[in-house]
Design a protein around this motif. Structure first.
Motif, PDB file in Angstrom:
ATOM      1  N   ALA A  19      51.411  47.506  56.823  1.00 58.29           N
ATOM      2  CA  ALA A  19      51.252  48.241  55.559  1.00 58.29           C
ATOM      3  C   ALA A  19      51.910  49.617  55.641  1.00 58.29           C
ATOM      4  CB  ALA A  19      49.772  48.383  55.214  1.00 58.29           C
ATOM      5  N   PHE A  20      51.812  50.276  56.793  1.00 57.47           N
ATOM      6  CA  PHE A  20      52.459  51.573  56.965  1.00 57.47           C
ATOM      7  C   PHE A  20      53.968  51.433  56.859  1.00 57.47           C
ATOM      8  CE2 PHE A  20      54.419  54.849  59.615  1.00 57.47           C
ATOM      9  CZ  PHE A  20      53.937  55.984  58.984  1.00 57.47           C
ATOM     10  N   TYR A  21      54.511  50.391  57.475  1.00 59.60           N
ATOM     11  CA  TYR A  21      55.950  50.151  57.407  1.00 59.60           C
ATOM     12  C   TYR A  21      56.384  49.907  55.959  1.00 59.60           C
ATOM     13  CZ  TYR A  21      60.435  47.831  57.972  1.00 59.60           C
ATOM     14  OH  TYR A  21      61.740  47.472  57.851  1.00 59.60           O
ATOM     15  N   LEU A  22      55.616  49.116  55.222  1.00 64.92           N
ATOM     16  CA  LEU A  22      55.952  48.847  53.826  1.00 64.92           C
ATOM     17  C   LEU A  22      55.864  50.106  52.964  1.00 64.92           C
ATOM     18  CD1 LEU A  22      54.271  45.405  53.131  1.00 64.92           C
ATOM     19  CD2 LEU A  22      56.682  45.900  53.457  1.00 64.92           C
ATOM     20  N   LEU A  23      54.823  50.897  53.162  1.00 62.79           N
ATOM     21  CA  LEU A  23      54.687  52.126  52.386  1.00 62.79           C
ATOM     22  C   LEU A  23      55.781  53.126  52.736  1.00 62.79           C
ATOM     23  CD1 LEU A  23      50.831  52.672  52.415  1.00 62.79           C
ATOM     24  CD2 LEU A  23      52.261  52.082  50.452  1.00 62.79           C
ATOM     25  N   ASP A  24      56.200  53.138  53.983  1.00 68.15           N
ATOM     26  CA  ASP A  24      57.261  54.037  54.403  1.00 68.15           C
ATOM     27  C   ASP A  24      58.595  53.627  53.770  1.00 68.15           C
ATOM     28  OD1 ASP A  24      57.863  56.364  55.815  1.00 68.15           O
ATOM     29  OD2 ASP A  24      58.742  55.212  57.461  1.00 68.15           O
ATOM     30  N   CYS A  25      58.797  52.338  53.590  1.00 67.37           N
ATOM     31  CA  CYS A  25      60.026  51.845  52.963  1.00 67.37           C
ATOM     32  C   CYS A  25      60.052  52.104  51.462  1.00 67.37           C
ATOM     33  CB  CYS A  25      60.188  50.350  53.223  1.00 67.37           C
ATOM     34  SG  CYS A  25      60.561  49.954  54.928  1.00 67.37           S
ATOM     35  N   LEU A  26      58.898  52.243  50.832  1.00 69.08           N
ATOM     36  CA  LEU A  26      58.841  52.453  49.388  1.00 69.08           C
ATOM     37  C   LEU A  26      59.308  53.841  48.959  1.00 69.08           C
ATOM     38  CD1 LEU A  26      55.519  50.755  48.303  1.00 69.08           C
ATOM     39  CD2 LEU A  26      57.841  50.001  47.848  1.00 69.08           C
ATOM     40  N   ASN A  27      59.318  54.781  49.887  1.00 63.92           N
ATOM     41  CA  ASN A  27      59.755  56.146  49.602  1.00 63.92           C
ATOM     42  C   ASN A  27      58.929  56.771  48.483  1.00 63.92           C
ATOM     43  OD1 ASN A  27      61.200  58.456  49.890  1.00 63.92           O
ATOM     44  ND2 ASN A  27      63.028  57.738  48.832  1.00 63.92           N
ATOM     45  N   ILE A  28      57.612  56.785  48.674  1.00 62.23           N
ATOM     46  CA  ILE A  28      56.726  57.359  47.656  1.00 62.23           C
ATOM     47  C   ILE A  28      56.603  58.879  47.784  1.00 62.23           C
ATOM     48  CG2 ILE A  28      55.396  55.257  47.372  1.00 62.23           C
ATOM     49  CD1 ILE A  28      53.209  56.495  49.076  1.00 62.23           C
ATOM     50  N   GLU A  29      57.355  59.466  48.707  1.00 63.03           N
ATOM     51  CA  GLU A  29      57.340  60.922  48.851  1.00 63.03           C
ATOM     52  C   GLU A  29      57.872  61.608  47.601  1.00 63.03           C
ATOM     53  OE1 GLU A  29      58.906  59.045  51.261  1.00 63.03           O
ATOM     54  OE2 GLU A  29      57.558  59.248  52.963  1.00 63.03           O
ATOM     55  N   VAL A  30      58.645  60.881  46.813  1.00 63.08           N
ATOM     56  CA  VAL A  30      59.227  61.434  45.585  1.00 63.08           C
ATOM     57  C   VAL A  30      58.128  61.801  44.588  1.00 63.08           C
ATOM     58  CG1 VAL A  30      60.795  60.900  43.677  1.00 63.08           C
ATOM     59  CG2 VAL A  30      61.291  60.052  45.964  1.00 63.08           C
ATOM     60  N   LEU A  31      56.995  61.124  44.660  1.00 62.00           N
ATOM     61  CA  LEU A  31      55.911  61.371  43.714  1.00 62.00           C
ATOM     62  C   LEU A  31      55.140  62.657  44.001  1.00 62.00           C
ATOM     63  CD1 LEU A  31      54.487  57.751  43.575  1.00 62.00           C
ATOM     64  CD2 LEU A  31      56.046  58.831  41.962  1.00 62.00           C
ATOM     65  N   PHE A  32      55.313  63.219  45.196  1.00 61.99           N
ATOM     66  CA  PHE A  32      54.549  64.397  45.608  1.00 61.99           C
ATOM     67  C   PHE A  32      55.438  65.629  45.657  1.00 61.99           C
ATOM     68  CE2 PHE A  32      52.422  60.734  47.488  1.00 61.99           C
ATOM     69  CZ  PHE A  32      51.115  60.954  47.100  1.00 61.99           C
ATOM     70  N   LYS A  33      54.807  66.785  45.763  1.00 59.57           N
ATOM     71  CA  LYS A  33      55.545  68.038  45.922  1.00 59.57           C
ATOM     72  C   LYS A  33      56.196  68.067  47.298  1.00 59.57           C
ATOM     73  CE  LYS A  33      52.470  70.774  43.030  1.00 59.57           C
ATOM     74  NZ  LYS A  33      51.531  71.893  42.997  1.00 59.57           N
ATOM     75  N   LYS A  34      57.347  68.653  47.383  1.00 61.19           N
ATOM     76  CA  LYS A  34      58.082  68.714  48.652  1.00 61.19           C
ATOM     77  C   LYS A  34      57.490  69.745  49.616  1.00 61.19           C
ATOM     78  CE  LYS A  34      61.369  65.819  47.650  1.00 61.19           C
ATOM     79  NZ  LYS A  34      61.532  64.572  48.320  1.00 61.19           N
ATOM     80  N   SER A  35      56.648  70.635  49.140  1.00 57.44           N
ATOM     81  CA  SER A  35      56.139  71.720  49.974  1.00 57.44           C
ATOM     82  C   SER A  35      55.035  71.286  50.937  1.00 57.44           C
ATOM     83  CB  SER A  35      55.619  72.859  49.090  1.00 57.44           C
ATOM     84  OG  SER A  35      54.538  72.392  48.309  1.00 57.44           O
ATOM     85  N   LYS A  36      54.506  70.067  50.795  1.00 58.80           N
ATOM     86  CA  LYS A  36      53.386  69.626  51.627  1.00 58.80           C
ATOM     87  C   LYS A  36      53.702  68.302  52.324  1.00 58.80           C
ATOM     88  CE  LYS A  36      50.609  72.797  49.861  1.00 58.80           C
ATOM     89  NZ  LYS A  36      49.908  73.821  50.537  1.00 58.80           N
ATOM     90  N   PRO A  37      54.658  68.262  53.239  1.00 62.73           N
ATOM     91  CA  PRO A  37      55.009  66.975  53.867  1.00 62.73           C
ATOM     92  C   PRO A  37      53.904  66.403  54.747  1.00 62.73           C
ATOM     93  CG  PRO A  37      56.198  68.765  54.914  1.00 62.73           C
ATOM     94  CD  PRO A  37      55.491  69.343  53.724  1.00 62.73           C
ATOM     95  N   GLU A  38      53.084  67.260  55.361  1.00 63.27           N
ATOM     96  CA  GLU A  38      52.007  66.753  56.218  1.00 63.27           C
ATOM     97  C   GLU A  38      50.921  66.069  55.390  1.00 63.27           C
ATOM     98  OE1 GLU A  38      51.217  70.944  55.102  1.00 63.27           O
ATOM     99  OE2 GLU A  38      52.870  70.057  56.213  1.00 63.27           O
ATOM    100  N   LYS A  39      50.669  66.573  54.197  1.00 60.86           N
ATOM    101  CA  LYS A  39      49.682  65.936  53.321  1.00 60.86           C
ATOM    102  C   LYS A  39      50.205  64.615  52.776  1.00 60.86           C
ATOM    103  CE  LYS A  39      47.135  70.026  51.994  1.00 60.86           C
ATOM    104  NZ  LYS A  39      46.615  70.845  50.906  1.00 60.86           N
TER     105      LYS A  39
END
Length: 68
Positions: free
Chosen positions: A13-33
């Motif tokens: 599931a982590f691999y699949l979520l990592d491939c989805l690139n959902i980081e776009v939905l969040f603010k760029k200022s909080k990568p650890e969150k």
């Protein structure tokens, strides 16, 4: 067996979520969150998938005993 399946499904599931690139939905200022949210979602999805697989195997065994 069950705990190993949990771990494998969580990694999957982590691999699949990592491939989805959902980081776009969040603010760029909080990568650890963002990474923490992805890890928590992977744990939730992996556990659900693992429970589904174990329930499926249990039901298949019950049906096999019923008709076998």
């Amino acid at each position: 067996m069950h705990i190993i399946l949990h771990i494998v499904c969580t990694i999957f599931a982590f691999y699949l979520l990592d491939c989805l690139n959902i980081e776009v939905l969040f603010k760029k200022s909080k990568p650890e969150k963002i990474r923490l949210v992805i890890i928590l979602l992977a744990i939730l999805l992996g556990t659900s998938l693992s429970n589904f697989i174990m329930d499926l195997f249990t039901e298949i065994q019950v049906v096999a005993l019923l008709f076998g």
